[in-house]
Scaffold this motif. Structure first.
Motif, PDB file in Angstrom:
ATOM      1  N   THR A  94       0.828  -1.206   0.000  1.00  0.00           N
ATOM      2  CA  THR A  94       0.000   0.000   0.000  1.00  0.00           C
ATOM      3  C   THR A  94       0.864   1.259   0.000  1.00  0.00           C
ATOM      4  OG1 THR A  94      -1.762  -1.165   1.159  1.00  0.00           O
ATOM      5  CG2 THR A  94      -1.811   1.235   1.258  1.00  0.00           C
ATOM      6  N   ILE A  95       1.837   1.311   0.872  1.00  0.00           N
ATOM      7  CA  ILE A  95       2.706   2.488   0.966  1.00  0.00           C
ATOM      8  C   ILE A  95       3.499   2.677  -0.318  1.00  0.00           C
ATOM      9  CG2 ILE A  95       4.661   3.520   2.198  1.00  0.00           C
ATOM     10  CD1 ILE A  95       2.007   3.478   3.789  1.00  0.00           C
ATOM     11  N   THR A  96       4.052   1.595  -0.855  1.00  0.00           N
ATOM     12  CA  THR A  96       4.842   1.673  -2.091  1.00  0.00           C
ATOM     13  C   THR A  96       3.986   2.130  -3.263  1.00  0.00           C
ATOM     14  OG1 THR A  96       6.308  -0.065  -1.311  1.00  0.00           O
ATOM     15  CG2 THR A  96       6.297   0.354  -3.681  1.00  0.00           C
ATOM     16  N   THR A  97       2.796   1.580  -3.381  1.00  0.00           N
ATOM     17  CA  THR A  97       1.915   1.926  -4.491  1.00  0.00           C
ATOM     18  C   THR A  97       1.421   3.362  -4.375  1.00  0.00           C
ATOM     19  OG1 THR A  97       1.259  -0.399  -4.591  1.00  0.00           O
ATOM     20  CG2 THR A  97      -0.077   1.156  -5.833  1.00  0.00           C
ATOM     21  N   LEU A  98       1.076   3.780  -3.178  1.00  0.00           N
ATOM     22  CA  LEU A  98       0.679   5.177  -2.978  1.00  0.00           C
ATOM     23  C   LEU A  98       1.813   6.119  -3.370  1.00  0.00           C
ATOM     24  CD1 LEU A  98      -1.307   5.130   0.390  1.00  0.00           C
ATOM     25  CD2 LEU A  98      -2.164   5.894  -1.827  1.00  0.00           C
ATOM     26  N   GLY A  99       3.023   5.775  -2.981  1.00  0.00           N
ATOM     27  CA  GLY A  99       4.179   6.587  -3.336  1.00  0.00           C
ATOM     28  C   GLY A  99       4.391   6.652  -4.844  1.00  0.00           C
ATOM     29  N   ALA A 100       4.216   5.516  -5.511  1.00  0.00           N
ATOM     30  CA  ALA A 100       4.396   5.468  -6.967  1.00  0.00           C
ATOM     31  C   ALA A 100       3.348   6.335  -7.668  1.00  0.00           C
ATOM     32  CB  ALA A 100       4.318   4.029  -7.463  1.00  0.00           C
ATOM     33  N   ILE A 101       2.109   6.243  -7.227  1.00  0.00           N
ATOM     34  CA  ILE A 101       1.049   7.053  -7.833  1.00  0.00           C
ATOM     35  C   ILE A 101       1.298   8.533  -7.568  1.00  0.00           C
ATOM     36  CG2 ILE A 101      -1.411   7.633  -7.699  1.00  0.00           C
ATOM     37  CD1 ILE A 101      -1.974   4.639  -7.419  1.00  0.00           C
ATOM     38  N   HIS A 102       1.734   8.851  -6.360  1.00  0.00           N
ATOM     39  CA  HIS A 102       2.031  10.245  -6.016  1.00  0.00           C
ATOM     40  C   HIS A 102       3.154  10.792  -6.907  1.00  0.00           C
ATOM     41  CE1 HIS A 102       1.967  13.695  -3.263  1.00  0.00           C
ATOM     42  NE2 HIS A 102       3.266  13.744  -3.475  1.00  0.00           N
ATOM     43  N   ASP A 103       4.205   9.993  -7.103  1.00  0.00           N
ATOM     44  CA  ASP A 103       5.319  10.417  -7.961  1.00  0.00           C
ATOM     45  C   ASP A 103       4.861  10.603  -9.404  1.00  0.00           C
ATOM     46  OD1 ASP A 103       6.985  10.316  -5.781  1.00  0.00           O
ATOM     47  OD2 ASP A 103       7.925   8.399  -6.333  1.00  0.00           O
ATOM     48  N   ARG A 104       4.058   9.670  -9.914  1.00  0.00           N
ATOM     49  CA  ARG A 104       3.536   9.789 -11.277  1.00  0.00           C
ATOM     50  C   ARG A 104       2.674  11.031 -11.419  1.00  0.00           C
ATOM     51  NH1 ARG A 104       0.329   4.659 -12.732  1.00  0.00           N
ATOM     52  NH2 ARG A 104      -0.107   5.877 -14.599  1.00  0.00           N
ATOM     53  N   ALA A 105       1.839  11.273 -10.419  1.00  0.00           N
ATOM     54  CA  ALA A 105       0.962  12.447 -10.475  1.00  0.00           C
ATOM     55  C   ALA A 105       1.783  13.737 -10.441  1.00  0.00           C
ATOM     56  CB  ALA A 105      -0.042  12.411  -9.320  1.00  0.00           C
ATOM     57  N   SER A 106       2.811  13.781  -9.611  1.00  0.00           N
ATOM     58  CA  SER A 106       3.662  14.973  -9.549  1.00  0.00           C
ATOM     59  C   SER A 106       4.328  15.244 -10.890  1.00  0.00           C
ATOM     60  CB  SER A 106       4.744  14.800  -8.475  1.00  0.00           C
ATOM     61  OG  SER A 106       4.159  14.681  -7.210  1.00  0.00           O
ATOM     62  N   SER A 107       4.860  14.206 -11.493  1.00  0.00           N
ATOM     63  CA  SER A 107       5.503  14.356 -12.807  1.00  0.00           C
ATOM     64  C   SER A 107       4.490  14.784 -13.857  1.00  0.00           C
ATOM     65  CB  SER A 107       6.151  13.041 -13.236  1.00  0.00           C
ATOM     66  OG  SER A 107       7.159  12.681 -12.341  1.00  0.00           O
ATOM     67  N   MET A 108       3.308  14.202 -13.798  1.00  0.00           N
ATOM     68  CA  MET A 108       2.286  14.513 -14.795  1.00  0.00           C
ATOM     69  C   MET A 108       1.801  15.951 -14.655  1.00  0.00           C
ATOM     70  SD  MET A 108       0.832  13.389 -17.447  1.00  0.00           S
ATOM     71  CE  MET A 108       0.986  11.634 -17.473  1.00  0.00           C
TER      72      MET A 108
ATOM     73  N   PHE B 208      -8.212  23.503 -22.802  1.00  0.00           N
ATOM     74  CA  PHE B 208      -9.251  23.090 -21.854  1.00  0.00           C
ATOM     75  C   PHE B 208      -9.035  21.653 -21.384  1.00  0.00           C
ATOM     76  CE2 PHE B 208     -11.698  26.718 -23.581  1.00  0.00           C
ATOM     77  CZ  PHE B 208     -11.981  27.336 -22.367  1.00  0.00           C
ATOM     78  N   VAL B 209      -8.609  20.779 -22.286  1.00  0.00           N
ATOM     79  CA  VAL B 209      -8.324  19.392 -21.905  1.00  0.00           C
ATOM     80  C   VAL B 209      -7.190  19.364 -20.890  1.00  0.00           C
ATOM     81  CG1 VAL B 209      -7.411  17.179 -22.748  1.00  0.00           C
ATOM     82  CG2 VAL B 209      -9.227  18.341 -24.017  1.00  0.00           C
ATOM     83  N   TYR B 210      -6.123  20.126 -21.148  1.00  0.00           N
ATOM     84  CA  TYR B 210      -5.000  20.165 -20.207  1.00  0.00           C
ATOM     85  C   TYR B 210      -5.420  20.721 -18.846  1.00  0.00           C
ATOM     86  CZ  TYR B 210      -1.635  18.888 -23.835  1.00  0.00           C
ATOM     87  OH  TYR B 210      -0.938  18.224 -24.809  1.00  0.00           O
ATOM     88  N   ILE B 211      -6.257  21.733 -18.818  1.00  0.00           N
ATOM     89  CA  ILE B 211      -6.742  22.274 -17.540  1.00  0.00           C
ATOM     90  C   ILE B 211      -7.491  21.188 -16.773  1.00  0.00           C
ATOM     91  CG2 ILE B 211      -8.420  23.860 -16.495  1.00  0.00           C
ATOM     92  CD1 ILE B 211      -7.626  25.868 -18.738  1.00  0.00           C
ATOM     93  N   PHE B 212      -8.381  20.489 -17.448  1.00  0.00           N
ATOM     94  CA  PHE B 212      -9.147  19.416 -16.809  1.00  0.00           C
ATOM     95  C   PHE B 212      -8.219  18.309 -16.310  1.00  0.00           C
ATOM     96  CE2 PHE B 212     -11.710  15.502 -17.064  1.00  0.00           C
ATOM     97  CZ  PHE B 212     -12.642  15.821 -16.092  1.00  0.00           C
ATOM     98  N   LEU B 213      -7.229  17.931 -17.115  1.00  0.00           N
ATOM     99  CA  LEU B 213      -6.309  16.875 -16.714  1.00  0.00           C
ATOM    100  C   LEU B 213      -5.443  17.292 -15.528  1.00  0.00           C
ATOM    101  CD1 LEU B 213      -5.207  15.531 -20.219  1.00  0.00           C
ATOM    102  CD2 LEU B 213      -6.819  14.480 -18.608  1.00  0.00           C
ATOM    103  N   VAL B 214      -5.043  18.559 -15.480  1.00  0.00           N
ATOM    104  CA  VAL B 214      -4.281  19.045 -14.319  1.00  0.00           C
ATOM    105  C   VAL B 214      -5.130  18.931 -13.059  1.00  0.00           C
ATOM    106  CG1 VAL B 214      -3.305  21.110 -13.208  1.00  0.00           C
ATOM    107  CG2 VAL B 214      -2.712  20.581 -15.566  1.00  0.00           C
TER     108      VAL B 214
END
Length: 166
Positions: A48-62, A98-104
């Motif tokens: 759980t901790i590892t996966t949450l961290g991975a998603i958080h890192d992906r979201a930050s990069s995105m 508009f798509v980029y705003i929504f995705l952000v």
């Protein structure tokens, strides 16, 4: 209910119907349960901790990528490139913005912390909530990643075709 909890509650109510149409909650949940079995540690908390961290890192990069692409769209809107371009190119860039705003906005939702957001009475209660949050965030990232690819390809093609003289 605190204002921050209300913001997440209402945001999730808006996002959930969209996610339900695009990514199956049940499928993602099943895949995560299977993946957890193959995780090196026997401890489900490690997964759980590892996966949450991975998603958080992906979201930050995105968020960084999407912000840059949104900046490109906003830069191009009033610029010289669009002045000589067709109405079609202008519409593509406006839609992309508009798509980029929504995705952000979707991606920023994935940066929500869990664990300190409420009091959990037991480890099982925490793991149950964490699993639901992981599934939700993973579904968001599936949508964000897919639409980011499409929006970026469309923007690049519009710009390339815009540079070609008629």
């Amino acid at each position: 209910m605190k204002i921050t909890s209300k913001i997440y509650h209402y945001t999730d109510r808006v996002i959930s119907p969209l996610l339900d149409r695009l990514v199956s909650e049940e499928d993602v949940s099943k895949r995560m349960e299977v993946e957890k079995k193959f995780f090196e540690s026997e401890n489900s908390m490690d997964y759980t901790i590892t996966t949450l961290g991975a998603i958080h890192d992906r979201a930050s990069s995105m968020v960084s990528h999407l912000s840059l692409m949104l900046g490109v769209c906003l830069f191009l809107m009033p610029g010289e490139i669009l002045e000589s371009g067709s109405v079609f190119e202008r519409i593509i860039i406006l839609i992309d913005a508009f798509v980029y705003i929504f995705l952000v906005l979707l991606t920023v939702r994935c940066l929500k912390s869990i664990g300190l957001d409420q009091d959990y009475q037991s480890r099982e209660m925490y793991l149950k909530f964490a699993h639901a949050e992981l599934v939700f965030k993973y579904r968001i990232m599936e949508v964000v990643n897919s639409f980011t690819i499409v929006a970026t390809v469309v923007l690049v093609l519009a710009l390339l075709f815009g540079l070609i003289p008629y």
